[in-house]
Design a protein around this motif. Sequence first.
Motif, PDB file in Angstrom:
ATOM      1  N   GLN A 356       0.818  -1.204   0.000  1.00 22.81           N
ATOM      2  CA  GLN A 356       0.000   0.000   0.000  1.00 22.81           C
ATOM      3  C   GLN A 356       0.862   1.268   0.000  1.00 22.81           C
ATOM      4  O   GLN A 356       0.592   2.220  -0.732  1.00 22.81           O
ATOM      5  CB  GLN A 356      -0.917  -0.007   1.226  1.00 22.81           C
ATOM      6  CG  GLN A 356      -1.989  -1.081   1.195  1.00 22.81           C
ATOM      7  CD  GLN A 356      -3.033  -0.814   0.124  1.00 22.81           C
ATOM      8  OE1 GLN A 356      -3.621   0.269   0.081  1.00 22.81           O
ATOM      9  NE2 GLN A 356      -3.278  -1.783  -0.740  1.00 22.81           N
ATOM     10  N   ILE A 357       1.912   1.246   0.818  1.00 29.15           N
ATOM     11  CA  ILE A 357       2.823   2.397   0.902  1.00 29.15           C
ATOM     12  C   ILE A 357       3.526   2.635  -0.431  1.00 29.15           C
ATOM     13  O   ILE A 357       3.618   3.769  -0.929  1.00 29.15           O
ATOM     14  CB  ILE A 357       3.858   2.177   2.026  1.00 29.15           C
ATOM     15  CG1 ILE A 357       3.219   2.406   3.395  1.00 29.15           C
ATOM     16  CG2 ILE A 357       5.088   3.044   1.830  1.00 29.15           C
ATOM     17  CD1 ILE A 357       2.883   3.845   3.710  1.00 29.15           C
ATOM     18  N   THR A 358       4.028   1.558  -1.035  1.00 26.27           N
ATOM     19  CA  THR A 358       4.768   1.712  -2.282  1.00 26.27           C
ATOM     20  C   THR A 358       3.858   2.168  -3.416  1.00 26.27           C
ATOM     21  O   THR A 358       4.231   3.046  -4.213  1.00 26.27           O
ATOM     22  CB  THR A 358       5.479   0.400  -2.654  1.00 26.27           C
ATOM     23  OG1 THR A 358       6.268  -0.038  -1.542  1.00 26.27           O
ATOM     24  CG2 THR A 358       6.389   0.588  -3.851  1.00 26.27           C
ATOM     25  N   ALA A 359       2.663   1.600  -3.499  1.00 26.18           N
ATOM     26  CA  ALA A 359       1.710   2.028  -4.523  1.00 26.18           C
ATOM     27  C   ALA A 359       1.327   3.492  -4.326  1.00 26.18           C
ATOM     28  O   ALA A 359       1.216   4.257  -5.289  1.00 26.18           O
ATOM     29  CB  ALA A 359       0.473   1.147  -4.495  1.00 26.18           C
ATOM     30  N   ALA A 360       1.134   3.905  -3.069  1.00 25.31           N
ATOM     31  CA  ALA A 360       0.809   5.306  -2.784  1.00 25.31           C
ATOM     32  C   ALA A 360       1.968   6.219  -3.174  1.00 25.31           C
ATOM     33  O   ALA A 360       1.754   7.331  -3.674  1.00 25.31           O
ATOM     34  CB  ALA A 360       0.483   5.474  -1.299  1.00 25.31           C
ATOM     35  N   SER A 361       3.195   5.752  -2.968  1.00 22.10           N
ATOM     36  CA  SER A 361       4.362   6.550  -3.342  1.00 22.10           C
ATOM     37  C   SER A 361       4.460   6.708  -4.859  1.00 22.10           C
ATOM     38  O   SER A 361       4.833   7.782  -5.357  1.00 22.10           O
ATOM     39  CB  SER A 361       5.639   5.892  -2.795  1.00 22.10           C
ATOM     40  OG  SER A 361       6.754   6.726  -2.983  1.00 22.10           O
ATOM     41  N   VAL A 362       4.127   5.651  -5.590  1.00 23.14           N
ATOM     42  CA  VAL A 362       4.112   5.733  -7.058  1.00 23.14           C
ATOM     43  C   VAL A 362       3.090   6.778  -7.510  1.00 23.14           C
ATOM     44  O   VAL A 362       3.378   7.631  -8.359  1.00 23.14           O
ATOM     45  CB  VAL A 362       3.789   4.354  -7.678  1.00 23.14           C
ATOM     46  CG1 VAL A 362       3.599   4.474  -9.185  1.00 23.14           C
ATOM     47  CG2 VAL A 362       4.888   3.351  -7.364  1.00 23.14           C
ATOM     48  N   ARG A 363       1.895   6.733  -6.919  1.00 22.44           N
ATOM     49  CA  ARG A 363       0.848   7.687  -7.294  1.00 22.44           C
ATOM     50  C   ARG A 363       1.241   9.124  -6.942  1.00 22.44           C
ATOM     51  O   ARG A 363       1.011  10.051  -7.709  1.00 22.44           O
ATOM     52  CB  ARG A 363      -0.471   7.321  -6.601  1.00 22.44           C
ATOM     53  CG  ARG A 363      -1.204   6.153  -7.249  1.00 22.44           C
ATOM     54  CD  ARG A 363      -2.624   6.040  -6.709  1.00 22.44           C
ATOM     55  NE  ARG A 363      -2.623   5.624  -5.311  1.00 22.44           N
ATOM     56  CZ  ARG A 363      -2.631   4.368  -4.900  1.00 22.44           C
ATOM     57  NH1 ARG A 363      -2.619   3.380  -5.787  1.00 22.44           N
ATOM     58  NH2 ARG A 363      -2.656   4.082  -3.616  1.00 22.44           N
ATOM     59  N   ALA A 364       1.837   9.285  -5.767  1.00 19.46           N
ATOM     60  CA  ALA A 364       2.203  10.628  -5.317  1.00 19.46           C
ATOM     61  C   ALA A 364       3.259  11.259  -6.214  1.00 19.46           C
ATOM     62  O   ALA A 364       3.346  12.490  -6.312  1.00 19.46           O
ATOM     63  CB  ALA A 364       2.709  10.572  -3.872  1.00 19.46           C
ATOM     64  N   ALA A 365       4.052  10.414  -6.895  1.00 22.08           N
ATOM     65  CA  ALA A 365       5.066  10.920  -7.828  1.00 22.08           C
ATOM     66  C   ALA A 365       4.482  11.201  -9.210  1.00 22.08           C
ATOM     67  O   ALA A 365       5.209  11.657 -10.109  1.00 22.08           O
ATOM     68  CB  ALA A 365       6.216   9.919  -7.939  1.00 22.08           C
ATOM     69  N   GLY A 366       3.184  10.921  -9.373  1.00 20.40           N
ATOM     70  CA  GLY A 366       2.517  11.233 -10.631  1.00 20.40           C
ATOM     71  C   GLY A 366       2.428  10.079 -11.606  1.00 20.40           C
ATOM     72  O   GLY A 366       2.156  10.290 -12.790  1.00 20.40           O
ATOM     73  N   PHE A 367       2.636   8.845 -11.114  1.00 19.02           N
ATOM     74  CA  PHE A 367       2.552   7.665 -11.968  1.00 19.02           C
ATOM     75  C   PHE A 367       1.356   6.811 -11.541  1.00 19.02           C
ATOM     76  O   PHE A 367       0.776   7.010 -10.476  1.00 19.02           O
ATOM     77  CB  PHE A 367       3.821   6.814 -11.847  1.00 19.02           C
ATOM     78  CG  PHE A 367       5.100   7.548 -12.154  1.00 19.02           C
ATOM     79  CD1 PHE A 367       5.445   7.875 -13.454  1.00 19.02           C
ATOM     80  CD2 PHE A 367       5.967   7.914 -11.129  1.00 19.02           C
ATOM     81  CE1 PHE A 367       6.623   8.541 -13.735  1.00 19.02           C
ATOM     82  CE2 PHE A 367       7.152   8.576 -11.396  1.00 19.02           C
ATOM     83  CZ  PHE A 367       7.486   8.897 -12.704  1.00 19.02           C
ATOM     84  N   GLN A 368       1.006   5.831 -12.370  1.00 18.11           N
ATOM     85  CA  GLN A 368       0.003   4.848 -12.004  1.00 18.11           C
ATOM     86  C   GLN A 368       0.706   3.534 -11.673  1.00 18.11           C
ATOM     87  O   GLN A 368       1.390   2.965 -12.537  1.00 18.11           O
ATOM     88  CB  GLN A 368      -1.009   4.637 -13.132  1.00 18.11           C
ATOM     89  CG  GLN A 368      -1.970   5.793 -13.324  1.00 18.11           C
ATOM     90  CD  GLN A 368      -2.814   6.073 -12.096  1.00 18.11           C
ATOM     91  OE1 GLN A 368      -3.076   5.192 -11.294  1.00 18.11           O
ATOM     92  NE2 GLN A 368      -3.232   7.321 -11.946  1.00 18.11           N
ATOM     93  N   PRO A 369       0.575   3.049 -10.450  1.00 19.84           N
ATOM     94  CA  PRO A 369       1.305   1.846 -10.050  1.00 19.84           C
ATOM     95  C   PRO A 369       0.804   0.589 -10.732  1.00 19.84           C
ATOM     96  O   PRO A 369      -0.386   0.430 -10.971  1.00 19.84           O
ATOM     97  CB  PRO A 369       1.074   1.771  -8.528  1.00 19.84           C
ATOM     98  CG  PRO A 369      -0.187   2.530  -8.310  1.00 19.84           C
ATOM     99  CD  PRO A 369      -0.235   3.612  -9.354  1.00 19.84           C
ATOM    100  N   LEU A 370       1.720  -0.291 -11.033  1.00 18.58           N
ATOM    101  CA  LEU A 370       1.406  -1.574 -11.638  1.00 18.58           C
ATOM    102  C   LEU A 370       1.875  -2.671 -10.700  1.00 18.58           C
ATOM    103  O   LEU A 370       3.072  -2.873 -10.505  1.00 18.58           O
ATOM    104  CB  LEU A 370       2.104  -1.715 -12.996  1.00 18.58           C
ATOM    105  CG  LEU A 370       1.697  -0.724 -14.089  1.00 18.58           C
ATOM    106  CD1 LEU A 370       2.625  -0.845 -15.291  1.00 18.58           C
ATOM    107  CD2 LEU A 370       0.258  -0.945 -14.503  1.00 18.58           C
TER     108      LEU A 370
END
Length: 433
Positions: A356-370
């Motif tokens: 959850q943390i890593t996916a949220a970090s991806v989103r916060a950087a402006g990407f869509q997590p996979l």
Amino acid sequence: MSLTFRHVVAAAIALSLSGAAMAQVKPSPAEKTIQTIRNSTGFKAATANLDREYDRIVAETILLTEIPAPPFKETAKAQAYMAMLKTAGLSDVEMDAEGNVMGLRRGSGPAGAPLVVMAAHLDTVFPEETDVKVRREGTKLFAPGIGDDTHSLAVVLGYVRALDAAKIKTRRDILFVGNVGEEGPGDLRGTRYLFGKGKYKDRIGAFFSMDGTSPLAVTSGAVGSRRYRVTFKGPGGHSYGAFGLVNPMAAMGATVVEMNRIVTPTAPKTTYMTSVVGGGTSVNSIPDSIWLEVDMRSPGKAELAELDARFLQIVAAAVDQENAARSTRQGKISADVKLIGDRPTGTTRDDAEIVQITAASVRAAGFQPLLNAGSTDSNVPISLGIPAVTIGSGAAGGGRAHAVDEWIDLSKPETLRGMTVGLAALLAMAGAP
């Protein structure tokens, strides 16, 4: 490293919402944590340091890439990296008995408490004689092993210096590792040692492997593998004078043909490959020995076990078939089956904090997590039930991994943005203030 995409985390939802509707969506606890970290003075100071030291990170990527590190011959690169860990100011910098190098960054918590690991692998797939000189074309760097996984090693060093420059004190200790044996025949020997015999084996509470370049990928599934070398043996003989004797090549050929008729599940994706062969004496000789290597993979434990059992049945049947088809007066065909690779399966659950943390970090950087499954160093902790994911180094682009024309694009703005993904996730899991 290899990846198979499983699903896109929240991408469809995010893309379908209007700006007004998105503003009404209540952020998750993980998103709140990441946003708090990214808004902090310390994080901003750390990312500013990454910006200032960008050229140094690129230079270290080049320096390390140009040190050959084929499987089981990573020592020179490991020694160079260990010196860099010391220069970065870590404590307890050392090389363990397997060849992993590591250094500790102490947190504010009690000594001996659970810690977080950030690791990148030292080895590449390329043989020792491969030309690893880096060629630069604009923002692109070309060299075998540069993206898988040498740039990650340099980014990890950048994180260490950035945390110190920003005077960030985490609650948990962070262990930074350059590990051996991730690729091919290495069979994850570095992380196996880290979790099985290493001095920190009972303290690892969360594990990040940085492998490859994509800032989107969150590898939370472990694709297990079973790899064999099967040596088919027989009496051999002259191609004309001994014609009619059993031939080990025929048994091997039957094995290859029959295996490639297997239909495997698509969910979970389960694969096999008859990949390498060798042996024989001469064009006018019945071989007395010939060998075959096989790779089988699946994120599903049961599916991999079923495929493995079927392969062993095929080998036994091929041997019996050849012994029945031709003369055994000088001896029979036999098969020596040797397991040369065994990577465990498993999954870090989607609702686990580290995912959850890593996916949220991806989103916060402006990407869509996979979210995806892959065969990486995270296989070992995942199989042990220890929270683990594999992330990318954040390069702007990259391609041709495991090929001599491998490349990465280190365009500065995009790559710095990608590098913030791992930094924020690491701080969240390590308990940044």
